[in-house]
Design a protein around this motif. Structure first.
Motif, PDB file in Angstrom:
ATOM      1  N   GLU A 154       0.920  14.369   7.132  1.00  0.00           N
ATOM      2  CA  GLU A 154       1.813  15.299   8.307  1.00  0.00           C
ATOM      3  C   GLU A 154       0.634  15.299   9.512  1.00  0.00           C
ATOM      4  O   GLU A 154       0.308  15.509  10.899  1.00  0.00           O
ATOM      5  N   SER A 155      -0.942  15.727   8.744  1.00  0.00           N
ATOM      6  CA  SER A 155      -1.552  16.093   9.578  1.00  0.00           C
ATOM      7  C   SER A 155      -2.127  14.840  10.505  1.00  0.00           C
ATOM      8  O   SER A 155      -1.864  14.886  11.705  1.00  0.00           O
ATOM      9  N   ASP A 215       0.924  -0.691   0.033  1.00  0.00           N
ATOM     10  CA  ASP A 215       0.308  -0.151   0.417  1.00  0.00           C
ATOM     11  C   ASP A 215       0.957   1.439  -0.275  1.00  0.00           C
ATOM     12  O   ASP A 215       1.568   1.389   1.012  1.00  0.00           O
ATOM     13  N   LEU A 216       0.388   2.027  -1.335  1.00  0.00           N
ATOM     14  CA  LEU A 216       1.601   3.548  -1.342  1.00  0.00           C
ATOM     15  C   LEU A 216       1.132   4.300  -0.547  1.00  0.00           C
ATOM     16  O   LEU A 216       1.991   4.932   0.956  1.00  0.00           O
ATOM     17  N   HIS A 217      -0.084   4.126   0.039  1.00  0.00           N
ATOM     18  CA  HIS A 217      -1.048   4.962   1.276  1.00  0.00           C
ATOM     19  C   HIS A 217       0.332   4.789   2.857  1.00  0.00           C
ATOM     20  O   HIS A 217       0.536   5.176   3.864  1.00  0.00           O
ATOM     21  N   GLY A 218       0.210   3.369   3.109  1.00  0.00           N
ATOM     22  CA  GLY A 218       1.119   2.832   3.676  1.00  0.00           C
ATOM     23  C   GLY A 218       2.768   3.748   3.918  1.00  0.00           C
ATOM     24  O   GLY A 218       3.167   3.831   4.888  1.00  0.00           O
ATOM     25  N   ASP A 219       2.950   3.258   2.624  1.00  0.00           N
ATOM     26  CA  ASP A 219       4.501   3.687   2.657  1.00  0.00           C
ATOM     27  C   ASP A 219       4.606   5.286   2.163  1.00  0.00           C
ATOM     28  O   ASP A 219       5.948   5.207   3.532  1.00  0.00           O
ATOM     29  N   ALA A 220       3.784   6.106   2.652  1.00  0.00           N
ATOM     30  CA  ALA A 220       3.995   7.156   2.699  1.00  0.00           C
ATOM     31  C   ALA A 220       4.296   7.572   3.900  1.00  0.00           C
ATOM     32  O   ALA A 220       4.516   9.295   5.112  1.00  0.00           O
ATOM     33  N   LEU A 221       2.365   7.127   4.447  1.00  0.00           N
ATOM     34  CA  LEU A 221       2.487   7.807   6.902  1.00  0.00           C
ATOM     35  C   LEU A 221       3.803   7.255   6.769  1.00  0.00           C
ATOM     36  O   LEU A 221       4.563   7.945   7.566  1.00  0.00           O
ATOM     37  N   ALA A 222       4.413   6.473   6.046  1.00  0.00           N
ATOM     38  CA  ALA A 222       5.565   5.594   7.792  1.00  0.00           C
ATOM     39  C   ALA A 222       6.845   7.102   7.411  1.00  0.00           C
ATOM     40  O   ALA A 222       7.569   7.111   8.356  1.00  0.00           O
ATOM     41  N   ALA A 223       6.926   7.320   5.792  1.00  0.00           N
ATOM     42  CA  ALA A 223       8.128   8.120   5.073  1.00  0.00           C
ATOM     43  C   ALA A 223       7.491   9.414   6.315  1.00  0.00           C
ATOM     44  O   ALA A 223       8.699  10.146   7.008  1.00  0.00           O
ATOM     45  N   THR A 224       5.967  10.153   6.675  1.00  0.00           N
ATOM     46  CA  THR A 224       5.945  10.886   7.588  1.00  0.00           C
ATOM     47  C   THR A 224       6.002  10.991   8.983  1.00  0.00           C
ATOM     48  O   THR A 224       6.604  11.854   9.647  1.00  0.00           O
ATOM     49  N   ARG A 232       8.622   8.868   9.938  1.00  0.00           N
ATOM     50  CA  ARG A 232       9.936   9.256  10.529  1.00  0.00           C
ATOM     51  C   ARG A 232      10.689  10.555  10.276  1.00  0.00           C
ATOM     52  O   ARG A 232      11.731  11.308  10.947  1.00  0.00           O
ATOM     53  N   LYS A 233       9.507  11.720   9.054  1.00  0.00           N
ATOM     54  CA  LYS A 233      10.616  12.612   9.144  1.00  0.00           C
ATOM     55  C   LYS A 233      10.364  13.633   9.814  1.00  0.00           C
ATOM     56  O   LYS A 233      10.648  14.378  10.605  1.00  0.00           O
ATOM     57  N   HIS A 234       9.056  13.234  10.717  1.00  0.00           N
ATOM     58  CA  HIS A 234       8.619  14.654  11.797  1.00  0.00           C
ATOM     59  C   HIS A 234       8.533  14.127  13.005  1.00  0.00           C
ATOM     60  O   HIS A 234       8.027  14.886  14.094  1.00  0.00           O
ATOM     61  N   HIS A 235       8.783  12.373  12.773  1.00  0.00           N
ATOM     62  CA  HIS A 235       8.095  11.953  14.632  1.00  0.00           C
ATOM     63  C   HIS A 235       9.782  11.335  15.135  1.00  0.00           C
ATOM     64  O   HIS A 235       9.525  10.646  15.423  1.00  0.00           O
ATOM     65  N   ALA A 236      10.581  10.977  13.993  1.00  0.00           N
ATOM     66  CA  ALA A 236      11.532   9.905  14.082  1.00  0.00           C
ATOM     67  C   ALA A 236      11.064   8.644  14.278  1.00  0.00           C
ATOM     68  O   ALA A 236      11.589   8.437  15.740  1.00  0.00           O
ATOM     69  N   LEU A 237      10.156   8.704  14.134  1.00  0.00           N
ATOM     70  CA  LEU A 237       9.207   6.887  14.313  1.00  0.00           C
ATOM     71  C   LEU A 237       9.453   6.267  12.924  1.00  0.00           C
ATOM     72  O   LEU A 237       8.415   6.743  12.667  1.00  0.00           O
ATOM     73  N   SER A 238       9.329   4.667  13.712  1.00  0.00           N
ATOM     74  CA  SER A 238       8.594   3.780  12.558  1.00  0.00           C
ATOM     75  C   SER A 238       7.910   3.314  12.702  1.00  0.00           C
ATOM     76  O   SER A 238       7.675   2.677  13.589  1.00  0.00           O
ATOM     77  N   PRO A 239       6.691   2.987  12.131  1.00  0.00           N
ATOM     78  CA  PRO A 239       5.497   2.693  12.331  1.00  0.00           C
ATOM     79  C   PRO A 239       6.027   0.910  12.593  1.00  0.00           C
ATOM     80  O   PRO A 239       5.992   0.362  11.426  1.00  0.00           O
TER      81      PRO A 239
END
Length: 319
Positions: free
Chosen positions: A304-305, A17-26, A28-35
């Motif tokens: 990000e939201s 799922d590309l949406h899952g990939d995009a959220l994971a990247a977000t 990591r970028k904004h919260h230093a967290l890998s889901p």
């Protein structure tokens, strides 16, 4: 919502799922967290365990670490478990029900922030529930008939003063099907709805379409110039037209808030249509809708939201 202590975020969706990939990247970028990612089709190939003891409860899946540390869940695109077939269909049905019940219970028992609550998500996916709730929330809703009765459908189509569109009820998985205007050739095919209840609805001649991503009270609104391209009937068919940021009239925003609250949804993607007279019509809400292309087209910080909601309990973004 008040700020939450940072824990793990679980994303339940397809592995690709590309949406899952995009959220994971977000995240990591904004919260230093890998889901944590979970495709429910991996069970029962992988082991799962739920335990209650004097010290409390615990749950585990053999291919996932940290399940008990999850503080929020994006219930993105869950699937049934994938149980190997056997020689007897009765056995298959039993095992499928047992595996689905176990994994769903394992997940749903977690005391986490759910986006969305699985029960609310399932109910809100029913188009009949959406239309009833939208009407009560004050939305303008096109005249609609949903039926498996060919005679009722024919009568409805013939009684309407203008064109009528038809579309699937959208309650099951399947290939993409566009919304289409009923033609004379379609009338002869109406007996086929006996085993596939279908939506028939007044066609709204549009000025434009609106697609809104709702993130727990925050409205990310995109105006789609759908009438400039081939997606005049179904705006999903043409992404080459103009996509621009927009805002909802106060009365529509109020109806939207009422609708999402009544449906119990923290997240959803809504389609509205603006008629030539300026009236804003409700078409549908999808608790698991696509929205990445809206961010690409407009630059709106939707991921990000959503990430902020999952981590902080508040989807506000500083722009």
């Amino acid at each position: 919502m008040s700020a939450r202590s940072m824990g793990s975020v679980l994303v339940v969706t397809e592995a690709d799922d590309l949406h899952g990939d995009a959220l994971a990247a977000t995240l990591r970028k904004h919260h230093a967290l890998s889901p944590i990612r979970l495709d429910m089709r991996d069970f029962p190939r992988e082991n799962g365990t739920f335990r209650v003891s004097r010290d409390g409860t615990s749950r585990s899946l053999s291919h996932i670490l940290g399940l008990d540390a999850v503080s929020s869940v994006w219930w993105r695109r869950p699937h049934p478990t994938q149980v190997p077939g056997s020689m007897r269909s009765a056995d298959d049905d039993y095992r499928q029900a047992e595996c689905d019940g176990f994994l769903q219970g394992l997940l749903w028992s977690m005391p986490a922030l759910w986006v969305n609550d699985p029960g609310a998500d399932r109910t809100a996916n029913r188009k009949l529930v959406q239309l009833e709730t939208a009407y009560r929330a004050g939305f303008a809703v096109p005249e609609t008939l949903i039926t498996n009765d060919a005679g009722e459908a024919r009568s409805f189509i013939e009684s309407r003063p203008g064109p009528v569109v038809f579309k699937r009820t959208g309650t099951g998985r399947g290939a993409f099907t566009e919304t289409r205007i009923v033609t004379p050739a379609d009338i002869d095919l109406l007996p086929g709805i006996r085993n596939s209840p279908t939506i028939f609805q007044d066609y709204i001649h549009a000025e434009c379409d609106l697609r809104i991503v709702w993130v727990d009270g925050i409205e990310w609104v995109v105006r789609i110039d759908s009438q400039a391209g081939v997606g005049r009937v179904d705006s999903r068919l043409d992404t080459s037209v103009a996509f621009t940021r927009d805002r909802l009239p106060a009365s529509v925003s109020k109806s939207l808030s009422t609708l999402m609250g009544a449906l119990g949804l923290a997240f959803g993607v809504l389609d509205l249509r603006v008629g030539r007279d300026g009236e804003v019509w409700f078409l549908e809400v999808n608790p698991q809708g696509q929205f990445a292309y809206l961010e690409i087209k407009t630059g709106l910080p939707i991921f990000e939201s959503l990430a902020n909601l999952l981590v902080l309990g508040d989807g506000t973004v500083t722009v």
